[in-house]
Design an enzyme around this catalytic site. Structure first.
Site, PDB file in Angstrom:
ATOM      1  N   GLY A 143       0.698  -1.219  -0.006  1.00 50.20           N
ATOM      2  CA  GLY A 143      -0.082  -0.053   0.050  1.00 50.20           C
ATOM      3  C   GLY A 143       0.733   1.258   0.066  1.00 50.20           C
TER       4      GLY A 143
ATOM      5  CB  SER B 194      -3.008   3.373  -1.363  1.00 47.76           C
ATOM      6  OG  SER B 194      -3.064   2.506  -2.714  1.00 47.76           O
TER       7      SER B 194
ATOM      8  CB  THR C 213       0.578  -2.076  -6.564  1.00 50.65           C
ATOM      9  OG1 THR C 213      -0.144  -0.920  -6.462  1.00 50.65           O
ATOM     10  CG2 THR C 213       1.916  -1.973  -6.723  1.00 50.65           C
TER      11      THR C 213
END
Length: 593
Positions: free
Chosen positions: A20, A23, A503
């Site tokens: 992450g 993000s 991703t």
């Protein structure tokens, strides 16, 4: 996030694929912009998905982000920069040197080190030159410089002409030869990275023992290089809302157990906990929801029909993998996707069929022995290619051969050259070649390092192969035959491991393109840690199940002709029994959606 109350001007985000990182970098950039700050968000990742997360087409120039006033973003492509840098170094000599010399120079500037230095060159212009970003209050970098890059730049030889004339072939410091003119800028960049008043390095990880181990290794390496201004974000921490949902309860328990055993290197870092999101974090409002507790994100609309059928289990590959009776099986993918676990499960399954199997790894962070929990099978050998011992052996060999005819100054320069981190890569590569060679007589299951390192090994295979054509008498048989063996589908099978998220899937697709450029065709894709086949009632996990479908569908229809699915496991997949369960666990489960 408490650390955003007084953020430094520069924020670097580092972390393995799937944790992450992008993000969070985007969410924090949006949050700072919402607070009235002028923000520039930069990615130097060749597989960047900033465009997808922010919902805007980006280039290598700052672009305003819709619905986020005061936020601009840009993608810096180090592959394009590496090509330009290579031509800048080689171009002036094209009319002056013979073709063979030009070809040798181009080869010297074609490896992964050139890509790393090109990436560093790109963001050095933004970090080391204050005027380049004077209009912004904060600059955020999605993808920080690695310890590998910083060790390269810390070597005094990086700024001398010695490497430009080095003919030993012992390292890849050659790409640094053209950087002497920018020495001051690079020094200022490294200085800024180490300055806690201006820069914070944000380590992003998941609440998982293996992910924590990776983050701890990164933290330790960067600390040793002077980058100690670090902050830890543990992303994706889950809290169950239904005590009768066994999967939800198990997921919460695994996360809390991992947090309770946080490695020493991470314990004393300032820390932020981010809850697991209900779906993929795409779009500005979803990014705001990741930061602000008072914003509730809306689950994604289902993008795949209700009649969705998931791929077969990992065990469906086994008959075909076992059919030759020997061979090399490589698990490849970004860090954190579970390559080690998949490699161990395949190795155990083959060994239980009575085949001789050697399970090993080229990843310095991998723990294949831990995956089988010390249990033994009569035909299974477990080992690790140790970078330290391989480097020592290789260094001694080079000093005895290439260094034999040098004077004291020459030997001193050669010794420093061998302290380059690239020497370790080359030494590990030779051990990798030996392991592949053993697949002629038995099964060798190789848990390879994350993508960048893996491609470096493949780059080295190509470079060695070309060199062998000129000087075959100087190369070991294992190295001479490595590239043909990797390209032989009857001997070598590559399993690309990913997660059902944006991703990891897109980075795995980039890996596949790199493999195909090296004329290596993957055997299958393994989508790991999927919630899709599980019986779940927790509403947040149900939302994530639905969100996975688009990425499973993308893999099956766009990237792979053969795909298998491995469900998320309530118990850590450690030990022979749990590894056995991985092989067939998707076939008897029925989801609730």
């Amino acid at each position: 996030m408490e650390f955003l109350s007084h953020p430094t001007r520069n924020l670097f985000f580092t972390g393995k694929g799937g944790v992450g990182k992008t993000s969070l970098a985007c969410a924090i950039a949006v949050s700072l912009a919402d607070g009235g700050q002028r923000v520039l968000l930069v990615s130097t990742d060749p597989a960047s998905n900033l465009d997808e997360v922010l919902g805007v087409k980006l280039t290598n120039h700052p672009t305003p982000v819709p619905h986020a006033p005061r936020l601009l973003a840009m993608n810096l492509d180090p592959e394009v920069s590496a090509a330009a840098y290579r031509e800048r170094m080689v171009g002036p000599y094209r009319e002056q040197l013979p073709p063979a010399a030009i070809a040798s120079m181009e080869e010297q500037f074609s490896g992964s080190c050139t890509l790393e230095i090109a990436a560093f060159d790109e963001f050095s212009q933004l970090l080391g030159d204050p005027q380049a970003t004077a209009e912004f209050d904060h600059v955020l970098f999605d993808t920080a410089p690695t310890g590998h890059t910083l060790r390269l730049l810390s070597l005094p030889s990086a700024w001398s002409g010695f490497m430009a004339n080095n003919t030993t072939g012992t390292s890849c410091l050659g790409p640094l030869a053209g950087l002497e003119a920018q020495q001051r800028l690079y020094q200022d960049t490294v200085k800024a990275l180490c300055d806690p008043a201006t820069t914070t390095l944000v380590l992003v990880t998941r609440p998982d023992v293996t992910a924590f181990r990776e983050a701890a290794r990164t933290s330790h390496e960067l600390s040793n290089l002077g980058v100690r201004n670090q902050h830890l974000i543990v992303n994706g921490v889950f809290q169950a809302t239904d005590s009768d949902d066994q999967i939800a309860v198990a997921m919460e328990r695994r996360g809390q157990q991992a947090l309770a055993t946080l490695p020493t290197e991470l314990v004393n870092l300032s820390r932020t906990i981010v809850s697991l999101s209900a779906n993929g974090v795409l779009g500005i409002e979803a990014l705001r929801a990741l930061i602000r507790a008072d914003v509730v994100s809306t689950p994604d609309e289902e993008r795949i029909a209700e009649s969705f059928e998931w791929p077969p289990s990992l065990g469906s590959l086994l008959d075909d993998l076992a059919a030759p009776g020997h061979g090399v099986i490589l698990t490849m993918g970004k860090g954190g996707v579970g390559k080690t676990t998949i490699a161990a499960a395949v190795a155990v399954a083959l060994a239980q069929r009575g085949y001789r199997v050697h399970l090993t790894t080229t990843d310095p962070a991998a723990h294949v022995a831990a995956a089988v929990a010390g249990e033994s099978l009569p035909t299974l050998q477990v080992s690790r290619i140790d970078p330290h011992s391989e480097t020592q052996q290789y260094t001694a060999e080079v000093m005895q051969t290439a260094g034999a005819g040098l004077d004291e100054q020459g030997r001193s320069l050669l010794a420093e050259d061998l302290r380059s981190p690239c020497t370790e890569e080359i030494a590990v590569f030779r051990a990798f070649a030996d392991a592949v060679a053993a697949g002629v007589n038995q099964f060798v299951v190789l848990d390879t390092a994350p993508t960048g390192h893996t491609i470096l090994l493949l780059d080295a295979a190509l470079a060695y192969h070309r060199e062998v054509m000129r000087q075959s008498s100087q190369m070991p048989e294992s190295v001479q035959q490595l590239l043909p063996r990797l390209r032989d589908p009857a001997l070598t099978r590559v399993l690309i491991v990913t997660l059902p998220e944006a991703t990891p899937v897109h980075e795995a697709a980039q890996l596949q393109r790199d493999l195909r450029r090296a004329e290596i065709e993957p055997f299958a894709w393994v989508i790991n840690q999927s919630l899709t086949p599980l019986a779940i009632r927790d509403p947040l996990l149900n939302s994530r199940q639905r969100h996975e479908r688009a990425f499973i569908h993308e893999v099956e229809t766009e990237h792979s002709s053969r795909t298998v699915l491995v469900p998320w496991q309530p118990e850590p997949p450690v030990g022979v029994t749990h590894l056995q369960e991985l092989m067939s666990s998707a076939e008897h489960l029925t989801p609730t959606i």
